[in-house]
Design a protein around this motif. Sequence first.
Motif, PDB file in Angstrom:
ATOM      1  N   ASP A   1       4.289  -3.369 -53.220  1.00 27.26           N
ATOM      2  CA  ASP A   1       4.278  -1.905 -53.244  1.00 27.26           C
ATOM      3  C   ASP A   1       3.048  -1.325 -52.554  1.00 27.26           C
ATOM      4  N   GLU A   2       1.992  -2.135 -52.396  1.00 30.75           N
ATOM      5  CA  GLU A   2       0.755  -1.661 -51.786  1.00 30.75           C
ATOM      6  C   GLU A   2       0.756  -1.773 -50.258  1.00 30.75           C
ATOM      7  N   LEU A   3       1.741  -2.445 -49.672  1.00 31.57           N
ATOM      8  CA  LEU A   3       1.726  -2.715 -48.240  1.00 31.57           C
ATOM      9  C   LEU A   3       1.617  -1.463 -47.360  1.00 31.57           C
ATOM     10  N   PRO A   4       2.252  -0.332 -47.710  1.00 33.17           N
ATOM     11  CA  PRO A   4       2.100   0.856 -46.861  1.00 33.17           C
ATOM     12  C   PRO A   4       0.658   1.342 -46.720  1.00 33.17           C
ATOM     13  N   GLN A   5      -0.236   0.859 -47.575  1.00 33.13           N
ATOM     14  CA  GLN A   5      -1.639   1.279 -47.463  1.00 33.13           C
ATOM     15  C   GLN A   5      -2.320   0.722 -46.221  1.00 33.13           C
ATOM     16  N   PHE A   6      -1.671  -0.217 -45.538  1.00 35.76           N
ATOM     17  CA  PHE A   6      -2.205  -0.646 -44.247  1.00 35.76           C
ATOM     18  C   PHE A   6      -2.259   0.534 -43.278  1.00 35.76           C
ATOM     19  N   PHE A   7      -1.342   1.493 -43.440  1.00 36.63           N
ATOM     20  CA  PHE A   7      -1.375   2.693 -42.598  1.00 36.63           C
ATOM     21  C   PHE A   7      -2.577   3.570 -42.971  1.00 36.63           C
ATOM     22  N   ASN A   8      -2.929   3.620 -44.259  1.00 38.85           N
ATOM     23  CA  ASN A   8      -4.141   4.327 -44.666  1.00 38.85           C
ATOM     24  C   ASN A   8      -5.381   3.695 -44.039  1.00 38.85           C
ATOM     25  N   VAL A   9      -5.394   2.359 -44.000  1.00 37.11           N
ATOM     26  CA  VAL A   9      -6.535   1.657 -43.396  1.00 37.11           C
ATOM     27  C   VAL A   9      -6.585   1.949 -41.898  1.00 37.11           C
ATOM     28  N   LEU A  10      -5.449   1.888 -41.259  1.00 39.44           N
ATOM     29  CA  LEU A  10      -5.396   2.106 -39.808  1.00 39.44           C
ATOM     30  C   LEU A  10      -5.891   3.496 -39.426  1.00 39.44           C
ATOM     31  N   THR A  11      -5.590   4.501 -40.255  1.00 43.27           N
ATOM     32  CA  THR A  11      -6.012   5.872 -39.954  1.00 43.27           C
ATOM     33  C   THR A  11      -7.415   6.195 -40.456  1.00 43.27           C
ATOM     34  N   GLY A  12      -8.032   5.280 -41.227  1.00 44.05           N
ATOM     35  CA  GLY A  12      -9.424   5.457 -41.610  1.00 44.05           C
ATOM     36  C   GLY A  12      -9.695   6.045 -42.973  1.00 44.05           C
ATOM     37  N   SER A  13      -8.664   6.403 -43.737  1.00 44.20           N
ATOM     38  CA  SER A  13      -8.906   6.960 -45.075  1.00 44.20           C
ATOM     39  C   SER A  13      -9.216   5.872 -46.093  1.00 44.20           C
ATOM     40  N   MET A  14      -8.882   4.619 -45.753  1.00 42.97           N
ATOM     41  CA  MET A  14      -9.191   3.488 -46.600  1.00 42.97           C
ATOM     42  C   MET A  14      -9.723   2.340 -45.742  1.00 42.97           C
ATOM     43  N   SER A  15     -10.289   1.341 -46.409  1.00 36.74           N
ATOM     44  CA  SER A  15     -10.758   0.125 -45.753  1.00 36.74           C
ATOM     45  C   SER A  15      -9.960  -1.051 -46.305  1.00 36.74           C
ATOM     46  N   MET A  16      -9.992  -2.172 -45.618  1.00 36.46           N
ATOM     47  CA  MET A  16      -9.331  -3.354 -46.167  1.00 36.46           C
ATOM     48  C   MET A  16      -9.999  -3.780 -47.468  1.00 36.46           C
ATOM     49  N   VAL A  17     -11.334  -3.709 -47.521  1.00 38.28           N
ATOM     50  CA  VAL A  17     -12.072  -4.114 -48.709  1.00 38.28           C
ATOM     51  C   VAL A  17     -12.924  -2.950 -49.203  1.00 38.28           C
ATOM     52  N   GLY A  18     -12.805  -2.633 -50.477  1.00 34.70           N
ATOM     53  CA  GLY A  18     -13.571  -1.546 -51.074  1.00 34.70           C
ATOM     54  C   GLY A  18     -13.023  -1.222 -52.450  1.00 34.70           C
ATOM     55  N   PRO A  19     -13.724  -0.418 -53.231  1.00 31.04           N
ATOM     56  CA  PRO A  19     -13.237  -0.032 -54.560  1.00 31.04           C
ATOM     57  C   PRO A  19     -11.897   0.688 -54.465  1.00 31.04           C
ATOM     58  N   ARG A  20     -11.018   0.460 -55.416  1.00 29.81           N
ATOM     59  CA  ARG A  20      -9.738   1.144 -55.413  1.00 29.81           C
ATOM     60  C   ARG A  20      -9.950   2.642 -55.600  1.00 29.81           C
ATOM     61  N   PRO A  21      -9.187   3.483 -54.884  1.00 30.08           N
ATOM     62  CA  PRO A  21      -9.353   4.935 -54.996  1.00 30.08           C
ATOM     63  C   PRO A  21      -8.839   5.463 -56.330  1.00 30.08           C
ATOM     64  N   ALA A  22      -9.590   6.373 -56.919  1.00 38.76           N
ATOM     65  CA  ALA A  22      -9.231   6.913 -58.236  1.00 38.76           C
ATOM     66  C   ALA A  22      -8.237   8.056 -58.118  1.00 38.76           C
ATOM     67  N   LEU A  23      -7.449   8.231 -59.162  1.00 42.30           N
ATOM     68  CA  LEU A  23      -6.625   9.426 -59.296  1.00 42.30           C
ATOM     69  C   LEU A  23      -7.532  10.610 -59.627  1.00 42.30           C
ATOM     70  N   PRO A  24      -7.162  11.826 -59.213  1.00 43.06           N
ATOM     71  CA  PRO A  24      -7.986  12.987 -59.545  1.00 43.06           C
ATOM     72  C   PRO A  24      -8.240  13.149 -61.034  1.00 43.06           C
ATOM     73  N   GLU A  25      -7.214  12.909 -61.874  1.00 46.71           N
ATOM     74  CA  GLU A  25      -7.406  13.072 -63.310  1.00 46.71           C
ATOM     75  C   GLU A  25      -8.318  11.993 -63.890  1.00 46.71           C
ATOM     76  N   GLU A  26      -8.344  10.805 -63.272  1.00 50.54           N
ATOM     77  CA  GLU A  26      -9.291   9.771 -63.688  1.00 50.54           C
ATOM     78  C   GLU A  26     -10.707  10.171 -63.293  1.00 50.54           C
TER      79      GLU A  26
END
Length: 245
Positions: free
Chosen positions: A151-176
């Motif tokens: 289910d996480e595989l589409p996040q490769f597109f987030n990495v490609l566009t720069g909003s995420m990295s391959m390695v780093g802390p998982r992004p939090a939900l706003p309510e968290e």
Amino acid sequence: MAQEIRFDPVTEDVLLDLTPMESAVVDYRVVEEIAAPRHGLVDATLWQIVVKRLMDIVVSALAIVVLTPVLLAVALLIKATSRGPVFYVQERVGRGGEPFRMWKFRSMYRDAHACRGDHSELNIHEGPIFKIREDPRITPVGRAIRRLSIDELPQFFNVLTGSMSMVGPRPALPEEYLDYTERERQRLLVNPGITCIWQVSGRSDVDFDTWIDMDLEYIEGWSLRLDLKLLARTVPAVIIGRGAY
């Protein structure tokens, strides 16, 4: 100095939503004011940051190309077995408190996020995270793809566009994020990632405080060698599936 950032969390699944994100509800102290150790990834040199970004681009682009048949097959399976869109696009908190849209394959029934409060007594964690071992909101297909982190595989597109990295802390939900202390907000000093120490150490079986310790350990002890090591350890961790639910 105070900075105001607003979130309008998305509770509905969307197939593709390119509308701009709306402004505001979270008061946030700028990251530079957080008392955090100034070394590791925070103080990485320009060439180190460039190499890390190039590695993100190469690895994510290669993964997208190689995994295209898997992505298509999973998309068809999700669409054929439950109502709703293929992708679940959710607002998350990125570096510096910047909101961004994170992509996942939809693994839950529609309106699952809105029903979260109905199952709060099943949450296995203390602190601002929500995890249920046998979550009734998850579809049968969703349970299978979560087991292997597909289910996480589409996040490769987030990495490609720069909003995420391959390695780093998982992004939090706003309510968290709203319940974060200053210590936990140190996670926002760097780009969020797909994998990190937490992901290769048991994921959801790890308690919240230990999870934060692991993220801060990564930030403070970061090196390109550590990124490569964590990427290599992610593959067997995904296959074993410990804490993946």
